[in-house]
Design a protein around this motif. Structure first.
Motif, mmCIF file in Angstrom:
data_model
loop_
_atom_site.group_PDB
_atom_site.id
_atom_site.type_symbol
_atom_site.label_atom_id
_atom_site.label_comp_id
_atom_site.label_asym_id
_atom_site.label_seq_id
_atom_site.Cartn_x
_atom_site.Cartn_y
_atom_site.Cartn_z
ATOM 1 N N ILE A 78 17.292 23.132 29.191
ATOM 2 C CA ILE A 78 16.450 21.934 29.113
ATOM 3 C C ILE A 78 16.247 21.543 30.582
ATOM 4 O O ILE A 78 17.138 20.943 31.204
ATOM 5 N N GLN A 120 23.062 14.122 24.453
ATOM 6 C CA GLN A 120 22.777 15.370 23.739
ATOM 7 C C GLN A 120 23.506 15.445 22.378
ATOM 8 O O GLN A 120 23.356 14.580 21.567
ATOM 9 N N ASN A 146 23.529 26.857 18.924
ATOM 10 C CA ASN A 146 22.116 27.062 18.606
ATOM 11 C C ASN A 146 21.880 28.364 17.851
ATOM 12 O O ASN A 146 20.775 28.893 17.829
ATOM 13 N N ASN A 184 23.203 22.901 15.753
ATOM 14 C CA ASN A 184 21.827 22.381 15.809
ATOM 15 C C ASN A 184 21.160 22.417 14.442
ATOM 16 O O ASN A 184 20.492 21.455 14.045
ATOM 17 N N GLU A 209 12.775 18.909 26.494
ATOM 18 C CA GLU A 209 13.320 19.747 25.419
ATOM 19 C C GLU A 209 12.221 20.155 24.439
ATOM 20 O O GLU A 209 12.223 21.273 23.926
ATOM 21 N N ARG A 210 11.288 19.239 24.192
ATOM 22 C CA ARG A 210 10.169 19.566 23.293
ATOM 23 C C ARG A 210 9.399 20.781 23.826
ATOM 24 O O ARG A 210 8.976 21.653 23.084
ATOM 25 N N GLY A 242 12.247 23.921 23.765
ATOM 26 C CA GLY A 242 13.246 24.080 22.693
ATOM 27 C C GLY A 242 12.876 25.131 21.647
ATOM 28 O O GLY A 242 12.797 24.841 20.445
ATOM 29 N N ASN A 290 15.349 25.651 18.648
ATOM 30 C CA ASN A 290 15.310 24.599 17.636
ATOM 31 C C ASN A 290 14.038 24.687 16.800
ATOM 32 O O ASN A 290 14.054 24.419 15.593
ATOM 33 N N PHE A 292 14.814 15.698 19.116
ATOM 34 C CA PHE A 292 14.816 15.741 20.588
ATOM 35 C C PHE A 292 15.058 14.339 21.160
ATOM 36 O O PHE A 292 15.694 14.198 22.208
#
Ligand code: DON
Length: 304
Positions: free
Chosen positions: A27, A62, A95, A113, A157-158, A161, A164, A189
C-alpha cells in the motif's frame, strides 16, 4: 505492579534498527511512514496509564480495524454471522486465496482479509450508514472524537489492492457476497485506513479487558459472552500464520496491522498498544512482538 518502570526497560532494551524488518510497501501510502517510530501505551483497569515514545502519534491501524467491525457485526447479527465465516486459525498469510476454493468461499476466520471482507459485506446489509456508524463506534469506545479515516491511505489501497479485489470477486462467484463488490471494497479500505494513536487504541480495547464495559462510563457495550468469543478469536487468529508464535511468546489475545500496530489485552488487568512500523516476513510488527513478549516476561503475568 510498577508498569512505568517496566515500559522504561522495554524502551531502553529495544531500539528501532533499520535491519529489524520492512515497512509495508504494497500500500504505497504506508511506505511513507518513518520506520524508526516506536511507542507503547498501557491502560490499566484502575484508570492509570503508562507510556513511552511515539505513543501519542497517529498511525494506520489497518487490520486492527477488523476487531471493531467483527464486534459490531456480532452485536447486530449474533450467531447468524457464523454461517458465512468460520472461527478456525488459517495457518496462511492474511491475504491468501488458497483455501477459499476448497472451503467453498467460507473464509477461515474474521481476521484474514477474506473474512473481514465478508464482515464488511454483512455490515453494508444491516447498517444505515456503515462508514459513519463505524467511526461513531470507535470514537465512543475510546471517548475521543478525534479519530478519522485517512483518505489518502484508503485511496492508495483502492488503487493497489489487487488481492482484495480478487478475494471479493471470488467469494461473489461462490455465493458468499451479497452487496456490490466496489461498495464493499470502499468500506473495507476505509476501515483499514483509520488513523489512531497507541493511547486511543489501548483505551478502545479496554472493552475486551473489561468484560464488555466502556472504560470510562462503565456502560455495558457488549455482553461478556461476546468478549470471551472475540478474545478467543484474537488468541487463535489475530496474527495469521504467526498466531501460534505470538501466543507462545506473549500469552495474550491480540491483533496486529500492517501499519505496524499491535494491541493486546490482559482481561481484568490492562490493554496495551505498541507501534513500530518495521514488519517481520509474516506482516506483523517485529519490535512490537518483542516489546509485548518482554512485557509479559517482566510482569510475570499472562492469561496462562
Ligand atoms: O487488506 C489489507 O491487505 C490491509 N488493508 C490490511 C492487512 C493487515 O493489516 C494485515 N495485518 N497484519
Amino acid at each position: 505492579m510498577d508498569y512505568q518502570s517496566i515500559l522504561n526497560i522495554i524502551q531502553r532494551e529495544f531500539q528501532p534498527e533499520p535491519n529489524l524488518g520492512k515497512v509495508a510497501a504494497y500500500i504505497p501510502e504506508l511506505s511513507k511512514v518513518d520506520p524508526m517510530k516506536f511507542g507503547m501505551y498501557l491502560y490499566c483497569h484502575d484508570d492509570s496509564a503508562f507510556e513511552f515514545g511515539d505513543s501519542q502519534e497517529k498511525f494506520s491501524i489497518q487490520s486492527i480495524s477488523k476487531v471493531f467491525t467483527l464486534t459490531i457485526a456480532k452485536e447486530v447479527m449474533g450467531d447468524e454471522l457464523w454461517k458465512r465465516v468460520d472461527v478456525e486459525p488459517s495457518g496462511t498469510p492474511f491475504n491468501s486465496l488458497t483455501e477459499l476454493e476448497r472451503e467453498h468461499g467460507i473464509p477461515r476466520n474474521p481476521f484474514i482479509n477474506a473474512g473481514s471482507i465478508v464482515i464488511a459485506d454483512s455490515l453494508l446489509s444491516v447498517l444505515e450508514d456503515p462508514k459513519n456508524d463505524l467511526l461513531k463506534f470507535v470514537r465512543k469506545l475510546c471517548d475521543d472524537d478525534n479519530i478519522n479515516y485517512d483518505e489518502s491511505v484508503a485511496r492508495s489501497e483502492r488503487k493497489h489492492g489487487y488481492r482484495n479485489k480478487a478475494l471479493v470477486n471470488y467469494m461473489k462467484a461462490l455465493g458468499n457476497i451479497k452487496n456490490d463488490t466496489e461498495d464493499i471494497l470502499d468500506f473495507y479500505f476505509h476501515q483499514c485506513s483509520i488513523a489512531m494513536t497507541c493511547g486511543q487504541l489501548a483505551r478502545a480495547f479496554m472493552l475486551f479487558a473489561n468484560e464488555g464495559k466502556h472504560f470510562r462510563t462503565g456502560e455495558i457495550v457488549i455482553a461478556p459472552q461476546s468478549v470471551k468469543r472475540i478474545n478467543s478469536i484474537m488468541q487463535t487468529c489475530g496474527f495469521y500464520d504467526e498466531a501460534g508464535e505470538f501466543s507462545y511468546r506473549v500469552g495474550l489475545p491480540g491483533k496486529s496491522g500492517v501499519g505496524g500496530g499491535i494491541v493486546a489485552v490482559h482481561p481484568k488487568r490492562y490493554s496495551v498498544a505498541v507501534w513500530s512500523p518495521m514488519l517481520n516476513p509474516k506482516g506483523n510488527s517485529a519490535l512490537g512482538m518483542k516489546a509485548l513478549e518482554e512485557l509479559t516476561t517482566l510482569t510475570g503475568l499472562s492469561i496462562f
